[in-house]
Write a protein that holds these residues in place. Structure first.
Motif, PDB file in Angstrom:
ATOM      1  N   LYS A 491     -12.071  50.117  11.849  1.00 36.93           N
ATOM      2  CA  LYS A 491     -12.423  48.799  12.373  1.00 36.93           C
ATOM      3  C   LYS A 491     -13.082  48.875  13.753  1.00 36.93           C
ATOM      4  O   LYS A 491     -13.608  47.875  14.247  1.00 36.93           O
ATOM      5  N   ILE A 494     -16.780  47.605  14.299  1.00 41.90           N
ATOM      6  CA  ILE A 494     -17.190  46.216  14.081  1.00 41.90           C
ATOM      7  C   ILE A 494     -16.712  45.268  15.173  1.00 41.90           C
ATOM      8  O   ILE A 494     -17.107  44.101  15.182  1.00 41.90           O
ATOM      9  N   GLU A 497     -19.271  43.224  17.051  1.00 39.96           N
ATOM     10  CA  GLU A 497     -20.162  42.348  16.311  1.00 39.96           C
ATOM     11  C   GLU A 497     -19.723  40.900  16.478  1.00 39.96           C
ATOM     12  O   GLU A 497     -18.547  40.609  16.675  1.00 39.96           O
ATOM     13  N   ARG A 500     -16.558  38.818  14.613  1.00 40.59           N
ATOM     14  CA  ARG A 500     -15.789  39.829  13.875  1.00 40.59           C
ATOM     15  C   ARG A 500     -14.588  40.244  14.699  1.00 40.59           C
ATOM     16  O   ARG A 500     -14.642  40.349  15.925  1.00 40.59           O
TER      17      ARG A 500
END
Length: 818
Positions: A491, A494, A497, A500
């Motif tokens: 994870k 991300i 982002e 997210r």
């Protein structure tokens, strides 16, 4: 067998060495001299069996050397072979008169040369005077007397015949090669998609492929091209529109050697379809000169360019709509939030029961969270659209970062967490950059760590990663370490982002939109740095980022810590304030706050009313909303500063209030003559502080703003362009360059199309009108619009008049852009 000694007389070292090698390989003894004089000196001391001499040499040539040998009793019987081209009939006569024994033509065949040498050496004594005969003859109108041996004449004639045969064979080989190359050239030209014409130095066509002839000289064979004038072929074809003289002049500049290359883009209608071609002219290599003119079809490229421009324009239009939408939504959302936060703040300052106070605290907390979310969305949108501009100011780096940690200490204490910051000794005290955005990055990272940490604490370390002394820059690294829940390895990629989170399940424990880290990443990259995370699930995380900052000047920042003087909420300063606001809810909120602070309040519902009221009342301060009907805050402020409300009101302090949060609003407020700016929703304490600071700041009185130059008077409105393209100067410069490059061609094409095809002319002037609008050349755009209307209405006189007007405006635009 006795080794024969041969003297080679040759001024060319290359030829001499070559001949020496050939003779040496065949067993001869070889001596080399460079000219006739050296040969005579050599023969005075050495005996040789044969002399091989070149004819053309500096000083004494081969004929003269031969005559000298025949006049010398010692050398007269030494045989001499002359190496000659026999290219002139006079050479034959000179050869016979010189007394040469034999001749070998250049370029010679190696085996033939050796055979001739062996023949001469075998018949060495044929040069007896008894065998000589005197012959009288006339050649080319001149009488000659020749004393020669029959064998000598025979060998000379034989050498001449051999030379003729050799040259004939070489000519035949060259001719076959030329034919083969001509076939190859024709094949290459025919296979090429470009339309190619080969020109001689007089710009006559030497050759052209089929595709060129189909366009410019249909029905003409390749043989029919010979000697055709290129200019006449282009003119008579009627294919090209626009400035043909420019095209021909460009081709001639290459043919004459003035330019190495010429390129020209043009369009014409082929089989009722508009086509675009690019003419590229390059010089022919070699002494013959000339040039190659290649007509390359670029219709697909032009269509692609048009599609790209359409897509770009659509994207820019969508981006402008997005910006307007965000500004509008910001305004619309912040307006009710202003009432919620303002009235909640006021109510909390009244007598309430504990339960009522707790409920209102929860309302205020929720409203603050909603405001924070709105700010995050706007920040991310501005960064992604490259609308956010970083400031360049000197500030104390350590103090700025410590302020962030200090502001979050209470949040850490509430969770029982430790929080501290360690700033390395190598970190410069003063740097140049955007302190607000740098603090925002650290605030997001520390806030994120506090949210995901239940035990332990959050620890910040600041150090210098790289000191670039030559450029007076420094790379600062900030690491935020926590003892929280950590992030799974799959994870970690991300979390930076937009929208997210490491845990995006419906059962997640921690809230948030996932925007803070995305905004931080964008800001870090704008500052020339990188951001990343190292984490172990269950053991915590380390978020680190680096930014590139310039070293600052100590003299440009206060000597002590940047501590703002506290505002005394019990201040006895009371002011008369004009509140300019059109929204009734905002009027009630602001009035209630101002009256609670002890100020007297007058209200104007728009800018026009405010300008009028100020001419009749005296106030200490104006709180001015920006977006209002009839007259907005910017216009009202300019009117006040320019004396529309009387001289007494020109210097009244003006504080802008706006729910707009897009880039440029603050700068626009300053240009309008406003003293400072406060964003909605307005907090009680923030409003009280900015009023007191504005009134206490003697430098806060803005200077009057000069009346702006009317837009219609500007040839090119660069200010409008800056607003239209949101500061993207590279894009605007590119559009201006395209305009300068195309405008004269477009006008020429328009004039040419007027006589033949009005639909093409309409399309051209419509495009030109759009091009003028794209660079904010409003006067030229208006002239093009009038020309287009006249063309649509088939008003011949109007077209002529408006065309002259447009050409004049276009020239002024070109001068303005240069």
């Amino acid at each position: 067998m006795e080794t024969k000694h041969i003297l080679v007389v040759e001024d060319s070292l290359t030829q001499a060495v070559k001949l020496e090698y050939i003779l040496f390989e065949r067993g001869f003894q070889v001596s080399l001299v460079a000219n006739g004089e050296n040969a005579l000196e050599f023969l005075e001391g050495k005996d040789v069996d044969l002399v091989i001499s070149d004819v053309v040499m500096p000083g004494m040539d081969g004929y003269k050397l031969c005559e000298k040998l025949r006049d010398n009793k010692r050398f007269k019987n030494v045989p001499v072979i002359l190496l000659t081209s026999l290219s002139d009939p006079g050479d034959i006569i000179r050869g016979l008169k010189s007394g040469a024994t034999n001749f070998v033509t250049k370029p010679y065949d190696e085996d033939f040369l050796i055979a001739r040498i062996e023949s001469v050496l075998k018949n060495k004594n044929f040069d007896s005077e008894d065998s000589f005969q005197e012959v009288d003859f006339e050649f080319q109108g001149v009488k000659h007397v020749l004393k020669a041996d029959f064998s000598q004449v025979f060998h000379l004639l034989l050498a001449t015949y051999e030379n003729t045969l050799l040259q004939s064979r070489q000519l035949d080989i060259a001719n076959r090669k030329l034919l083969a190359r001509d076939e190859q050239l024709s094949s290459v030209l025919a296979s090429m998609s470009a339309k190619i014409a080969v020109l001689d130095p007089e710009m006559k066509i030497i050759a052209a492929n089929d595709s060129w002839r189909e366009i410019f000289m249909p029905g003409t064979t390749e043989a029919g091209l010979d000697g055709v004038d290129f200019k006449e072929a282009i003119y008579s074809s009627g294919c090209l529109r626009g400035s043909l003289n420019e095209l021909i002049d460009g081709v001639r500049s290459v043919v004459d050697g003035k330019n190495d290359k010429f390129s020209y883009e043009y369009s014409f209608v082929n089989e009722n379809k508009p086509c675009w071609y690019m003419l590229e002219v390059t010089p022919m290599q070699g002494e013959s000169g000339g040039a190659v003119a290649s007509f390359i079809e670029i219709t697909e490229r032009k269509e692609m360019e048009r599609e790209i421009i359409k897509a770009r324009d659509a994207a820019q239009k969508a981006n402008r709509f997005k910006s307007r939408f965000l500004a509008s939504m910001s305004h619309e959302i912040r307006t009710p939030l202003n009432a919620i936060i303002g009235l909640t703040d006021l109510t909390l300052r009244s007598d309430l029961s504990k339960k009522q106070a707790d409920n209102l605290d929860l309302v205020k907390l929720s409203a603050d969270q909603l405001l924070h979310l709105i700010n995050d969305i706007l920040d991310l949108s501005k960064v992604e659209a490259r609308m956010l501009i970083l400031e360049e100011n000197d500030f104390r780096l350590g103090e700025a970062l410590q302020e962030v940690i200090k502001s979050m200490e209470q949040q850490a204490r509430n969770k029982g967490l430790a929080i501290n910051i360690d700033i390395g000794d190598d970190v410069p005290e003063v740097v140049i950059g955007d302190a607000v955005r740098l603090k925002q990055i650290l605030y997001n990272l520390v806030g994120n760590s506090l949210k995901f940490t239940e035990h332990g604490g959050v620890f910040v370390q600041v150090s210098t990663l790289e000191d670039r002394a030559a450029s007076e820059e420094v790379v600062i690294q900030v690491a935020v370490r926590d003892t929280g829940i950590g992030i799974p390895a799959d994870k970690q990629a991300i979390v930076f982002e937009s929208f997210r989170q490491a845990d995006d399940s419906t059962t997640r424990k921690f809230g948030g939109t996932g925007l803070g880290l995305a905004i931080s990443r964008e800001l870090v990259e704008m500052m020339g740095g990188k951001i990343g995370v190292k984490s172990s699930e269950g053991f915590g995380s380390v978020f680190s980022f680096s930014v590139l900052l310039k070293k600052g000047d100590q003299d440009k920042v206060p000597a002590g810590p940047a501590v703002t003087s506290p505002i005394d909420s019990t201040s006895e300063d009371k002011f008369s304030i004009l509140l300019v606001e059109d929204n009734p809810i905002n009027v009630r909120v602001a009035t209630s706050m101002l009256e609670k602070m002890g100020h007297s309040v007058d209200v104007a519902s728009n800018g026009l009313e405010a300008v009028s009221m100020l001419s009749g009342i005296e106030v200490d301060l104006v709180l001015m909303d920006i977006e209002m009907p009839e007259m907005d805050g910017f216009t009202a402020s300019k009117a006040i500063r320019n004396g529309k409300s009387g001289d007494a009101a020109r210097k009244v302090p003006i504080i802008a209030m706006s729910a707009h949060a897009m880039t440029g609003v603050k700068d626009k407020c300053t240009r309008a003559g406003m003293n400072t700016y406060i964003a909605k929703p307005v907090q009680y304490a923030a409003l009280q502080e900015i009023i007191l600071r504005t009134m206490n700041d003697s430098s806060a009185v803005a200077l009057p703003v000069a009346e702006p130059v009317p837009f219609a008077e500007k040839i090119v409105d660069f200010e409008k362009a800056d607003r239209m393209y949101q500061g993207d100067t590279s894009l605007y410069d590119e559009l201006c360059a395209m305009f300068l490059k195309d405008i004269h061609t477009d006008i020429g094409n328009f004039k040419a199309a007027l006589a033949d095809d009005s639909s093409v002319a309409k399309r051209i002037i419509h495009t030109v009108k759009s091009n003028c609008a794209a660079i904010c050349a409003s006067r030229a755009c208006a002239a093009a619009m009038q020309l287009e209307k006249a063309l649509i209405n088939e008003d011949v006189a109007g077209v002529e008049k408006n065309l002259a007007s447009f050409e004049e405006e276009a020239e002024m635009v070109c001068e303005e852009l240069k």
